[in-house]
Write a protein that holds these residues in place. Structure first.
Motif, PDB file in Angstrom:
ATOM      1  N   GLN A   1     -90.410  46.222  45.314  1.00  0.00           N
ATOM      2  CA  GLN A   1     -91.174  45.087  44.797  1.00  0.00           C
ATOM      3  C   GLN A   1     -92.666  45.349  44.918  1.00  0.00           C
ATOM      4  O   GLN A   1     -93.427  45.075  43.993  1.00  0.00           O
ATOM      5  CB  GLN A   1     -90.799  43.803  45.546  1.00  0.00           C
ATOM      6  N   SER A   2     -93.054  45.913  46.048  1.00  0.00           N
ATOM      7  CA  SER A   2     -94.486  46.155  46.219  1.00  0.00           C
ATOM      8  C   SER A   2     -94.974  47.216  45.236  1.00  0.00           C
ATOM      9  O   SER A   2     -96.051  47.104  44.670  1.00  0.00           O
ATOM     10  CB  SER A   2     -94.774  46.502  47.677  1.00  0.00           C
TER      11      SER A   2
ATOM     12  N   GLU B   1     -95.164  45.632  41.752  1.00  0.00           N
ATOM     13  CA  GLU B   1     -96.324  44.748  41.594  1.00  0.00           C
ATOM     14  C   GLU B   1     -97.583  45.516  41.231  1.00  0.00           C
ATOM     15  O   GLU B   1     -98.427  45.033  40.493  1.00  0.00           O
ATOM     16  CB  GLU B   1     -96.609  44.024  42.918  1.00  0.00           C
ATOM     17  N   ASN B   2     -97.691  46.694  41.815  1.00  0.00           N
ATOM     18  CA  ASN B   2     -98.896  47.481  41.591  1.00  0.00           C
ATOM     19  C   ASN B   2     -98.849  48.320  40.321  1.00  0.00           C
ATOM     20  O   ASN B   2     -99.685  49.183  40.117  1.00  0.00           O
ATOM     21  CB  ASN B   2     -99.136  48.426  42.772  1.00  0.00           C
TER      22      ASN B   2
ATOM     23  N   THR C   1     -93.299  46.491  33.477  1.00  0.00           N
ATOM     24  CA  THR C   1     -92.490  45.533  34.220  1.00  0.00           C
ATOM     25  C   THR C   1     -91.055  46.022  34.341  1.00  0.00           C
ATOM     26  O   THR C   1     -90.467  46.506  33.386  1.00  0.00           O
ATOM     27  CB  THR C   1     -92.462  44.152  33.534  1.00  0.00           C
TER      28      THR C   1
END
Ligand code: ADP
Ligand code: MG
Length: 461
Positions: free
Chosen positions: A301-302, A305-306, A310
């Motif tokens: 997830q991290s 996010e970066n 998507t």
């Protein structure tokens, strides 16, 4: 060596046949685990000498296979009466070391002074980018503490050394770089050196060659923080170890911070001198455990996010479930999905991910089963497979059964009750007791520790 082998070719072909027989008799897995590492050293006066690269292998092969090797040789060559297993230092020196990896270069990150010795730091490996979970929380907290203690008005050395250990790709190097980044950004004047043990050795050998060891020593002994990554690399390399030991002591004496990483705990580092091992364990020893599902998902997830592309949450969950080996592979999987998406310009789905990653997924699926463990352990201790399920309580069968239970707990995702059921319907408390007992024995009994290590290696290949 060629001389004493005499009719070298003949000896080598006899050896090849002996090996082939060993392979058929003991199976591929056993063969790959250790027999493959043997090489013929000499045959003299009816004694065959066989070289292996480590003491561990020597003890194992000598204890379990020497007799069989001797009789196979004897069948090939009636003169052979004896087999001896040797550890060949040179072979150990040359053995390829896994997992030594340098971060990508970023020269600008280096202060001019330390440029020559410190390896470049990976700009992504910061505390901010490190996802904390149960398996790495101790290592992370310790690393942070070390980093923070080096800057600001109340500098201190909270534990010396900080020793981080754990399997490949679990974040040890990341944490070490994060310490260095933290100190360099908060106090650029602090001298922080990070390098792999391999590079340390290389520098040292070069200094020896150019008769420049004074400068080498001075360089290392005037740093504030010294970090050496993958220290298992200098196992068995005696002069390098000696030098490292002196550097280490000199720095500790001056209260400078040392951070070490390795793939095993100090006590388990083979080929390390006893005094070195004990010294390495003086400070804080923090184990980075294999990842859990939660941690893997958190990391994905991290990373997601970066990134600009998507990836649907479903796909992240799928990856966290299926790529369980280590974080490096997990990242590799995610990157592959990104690359694929960009190429084909279509949205990521579960199906497309599974397709793009089919080889990785297959590799991660090679899970050990309880049945396999029982079979291997029974073979290993030479008891009947049925005794894994039987009610017999004689030590000769009860102990191997406990070993098998222990390995099931370690190597499979099965719960204690599930394991108990597979061992003739035993209660989960019996399994728990077995796990504790074997853990205890592993720590106190060398033979047990080696048995476990060997079985684990065989089961995991
Ligand atoms: P090791 O040195 O233990 O073999 P690394 O530190 O090289 O492993 O980690 C492998 C990769 O996984 C690196 O790209 C690192 O950034 C990433 N990684 C490992 N653990 C974490 C974590 N907890 N959070 C974020 N990234 C991680
Ligand atoms: Mg590393």
């Amino acid at each position: 060596m060629a001389e004493s082998l005499g009719r070298g070719n003949e000896a080598q072909s006899q050896w090849a046949r002996v090996r082939a027989r060993l392979r058929t008799e003991f199976g591929d897995a056993a063969y790959r685990s250790w027999l493959r590492n043997m090489s013929l050293h000499t045959i003299e006066d009816g004694c065959v000498k066989i070289a292996v690269p480590t003491r561990f292998l020597r003890d194992w092969v000598a204890g379990h296979y020497a007799d069989r090797i001797r009789s196979l040789w004897n069948a090939e060559n009636g003169d052979v009466a004896n087999v001896e297993i040797l550890v060949i230092g040179a072979a150990a020196e040359e053995a390829p070391e896994p997992q030594v990896r340098e971060a990508p270069t970023r020269e600008s990150a280096e202060s001019a002074d330390d440029k020559n010795i410190s390896a470049p730091l990976d700009p992504r490996f910061t505390f901010d980018n490190f996802v904390v979970g149960k398996p790495n929380e101790l290592a992370h907290a310790a690393a942070r503490r070390v980093a923070e203690s080096q800057v600001g008005p109340n500098r201190s050395v909270p534990f010396n050394p900080l020793f981080l250990y754990g399997g490949v790709g679990l974040g040890k190097t990341h944490l070490m770089h994060a310490i260095a980044w933290h100190i360099r950004t908060h106090d650029p004047k602090r001298r922080v050196i990070y390098l792999s043990a391999e590079k340390f050795m290389y520098q040292f050998i070069r200094a020896l060659r150019f008769k420049d060891t004074m400068a080498f020593k001075a360089q290392f002994r005037s740093v504030d923080v010294l970090m050496i990554d993958d220290v298992q690399f200098i196992s068995g390399k005696d002069t390098t170890q000696e030098e490292f030991f002196h550097t280490f002591n000199a720095l500790v004496d001056q209260n400078r911070q040392i951070v070490i990483s390795a793939d095993k705990s100090p006590t388990d580092l083979e080929g390390m001198e006893e005094r070195m091992r004990s010294r390495l364990g003086w400070g804080l020893v923090a184990d980075v455990h294999p990842t859990t599902y939660e941690l893997r998902l958190g990391i994905l997830q991290s990373k997601a996010e970066n990134s600009r592309a998507t990836v649907p949450p479903k796909v992240l969950e799928f990856l966290a479930h299926r790529i369980t080996s280590n974080v490096r592979e997990l990242e590799g999987a995610l990157n592959r999905i990104y690359a694929h998406t960009q190429l084909v310009g279509r949205e990521v789905t579960l199906e497309s991910s599974a397709e793009v990653l089919h080889d990785l997924l297959r590799a991660n699926d090679r899970r050990v089963t309880i049945d396999e463990i029982q079979k291997r352990v029974a073979e290993h201790y030479n008891i009947r497979l049925a005794d894994m399920h039987s009610a017999r309580r004689a030590r000769a069968v009860a102990r191997p059964r406990q070993v098998a239970m222990y390995l099931c707990k370690q190597l499979t995702p099965r719960s204690l009750p599930e394991i108990g059921r597979k061992f003739g319907g035993r209660d989960h408390t019996t399994v728990m007791h077995a796990v504790r007992k074997i853990e205890e024995l592993r720590a106190s009994d060398r033979v047990m520790a080696e048995d476990i290590e060997l079985l684990r290696r065989m089961l995991e290949t």
